[in-house]
Design a protein around this motif. Structure first.
Motif, short mmCIF file in Angstrom:
data_model
loop_
_atom_site.label_atom_id
_atom_site.label_comp_id
_atom_site.label_asym_id
_atom_site.label_seq_id
_atom_site.Cartn_x
_atom_site.Cartn_y
_atom_site.Cartn_z
N ALA A 46 67.77 14.11 28.89
CA ALA A 46 67.46 14.86 27.67
C ALA A 46 68.56 15.88 27.38
O ALA A 46 68.95 16.07 26.22
N ASP A 47 69.08 16.53 28.43
CA ASP A 47 70.18 17.48 28.25
C ASP A 47 71.42 16.77 27.73
O ASP A 47 72.10 17.28 26.83
N ARG A 48 71.73 15.61 28.29
CA ARG A 48 72.90 14.85 27.83
C ARG A 48 72.76 14.48 26.35
O ARG A 48 73.70 14.62 25.57
N GLN A 49 71.58 14.01 25.98
CA GLN A 49 71.35 13.62 24.59
C GLN A 49 71.41 14.82 23.65
O GLN A 49 71.92 14.72 22.54
N GLY A 121 77.52 20.20 36.04
CA GLY A 121 76.60 21.33 35.98
C GLY A 121 76.11 21.55 34.57
O GLY A 121 75.52 20.67 33.96
N ASP A 122 76.40 22.73 34.03
CA ASP A 122 75.97 23.08 32.67
C ASP A 122 77.05 22.79 31.63
O ASP A 122 76.99 23.31 30.52
N THR A 123 78.03 21.98 31.98
CA THR A 123 79.10 21.61 31.06
C THR A 123 79.09 20.10 30.84
O THR A 123 79.02 19.33 31.80
N VAL A 124 79.13 19.71 29.57
CA VAL A 124 79.15 18.29 29.21
C VAL A 124 80.40 18.04 28.38
O VAL A 124 80.72 18.82 27.48
N THR A 125 81.11 16.97 28.69
CA THR A 125 82.29 16.57 27.93
C THR A 125 81.91 15.37 27.06
O THR A 125 81.31 14.41 27.55
N GLY A 157 71.40 29.20 27.55
CA GLY A 157 69.98 29.37 27.28
C GLY A 157 69.34 28.05 26.95
O GLY A 157 69.34 27.12 27.74
N ASP A 158 68.83 27.95 25.73
CA ASP A 158 68.16 26.71 25.32
C ASP A 158 68.99 25.90 24.34
O ASP A 158 68.48 25.01 23.68
N ARG A 159 70.30 26.19 24.25
CA ARG A 159 71.13 25.45 23.30
C ARG A 159 72.49 25.14 23.90
O ARG A 159 72.89 25.71 24.91
#
Length: 169
Positions: A46-49, A121-125, A157-159
């Motif tokens: 869900a985070d990736r999407q 982690g909290d970084t997506v490329t 946060g949430d975004r």
């Protein structure tokens, strides 16, 4: 012989229920762990999407500009920017807005393809292929342009916010 059978039965009657209880507890523990792993995997996907959706929108926002909405276009991009991307874009925002207005630029972008190329982690490329029809004073009837972008998004946060963006060959 009957005495021997009586001695064995009580032993079995005590051990078998204990073994059954231990097996039931182990089964519940394994099932709980599997459900937690499944929940983590669903959250990760869900985070990736979510990051991918933000990246797609930023690619469209960056390539969809107009002389009439230039300040709003800049504000929209600044709202999803952080880190080095925010710093660089903030430094160039006035120049960007002036060039769009002075050259009478109207551009409409669409994302042809986009995908997550990495998660740390909290970084997506995200990599995106974008097409845009650009009209300006040099091309009043419009020109088709192709862009490839590499974006890093940071979970805040949430975004998701864009922390780095580069056009790649």
């Amino acid at each position: 012989m009957a005495e021997v059978v009586r001695e064995i039965r009580p032993w079995r009657q005590r051990i078998l229920p204990a073994v059954a209880v231990v097996l039931a507890v182990a089964l519940v523990a394994v099932a709980t762990l599997l459900l937690l792993k499944l929940d983590d995997a669903n959250t990760e996907e869900a985070d990736r999407q979510s990051a991918l959706q933000v990246a797609r929108q930023v690619a469209v926002d960056l390539t969809t500009v107009s002389k009439d909405t230039a300040q709003g276009d800049v504000d929209r991009l600044m709202a999803v920017a952080t880190g080095s991307f925010k710093d660089q874009f903030a430094q160039q925002a006035d120049v960007f807005r002036k060039v769009v207005q002075q050259a009478s630029v109207t551009s409409k972008g669409t994302v042809a393809e986009a995908g997550v190329s990495g998660v740390d982690g909290d970084t997506v490329t995200v990599l995106a292929a974008v097409s845009a029809t650009v009209q300006n004073s040099d091309a009043p009837s419009g020109e088709q342009r192709q862009y490839r972008m590499k974006m890093q998004l940071q979970h805040d946060g949430d975004r998701w916010l864009v922390s780095d963006l580069e056009f790649v060959p």
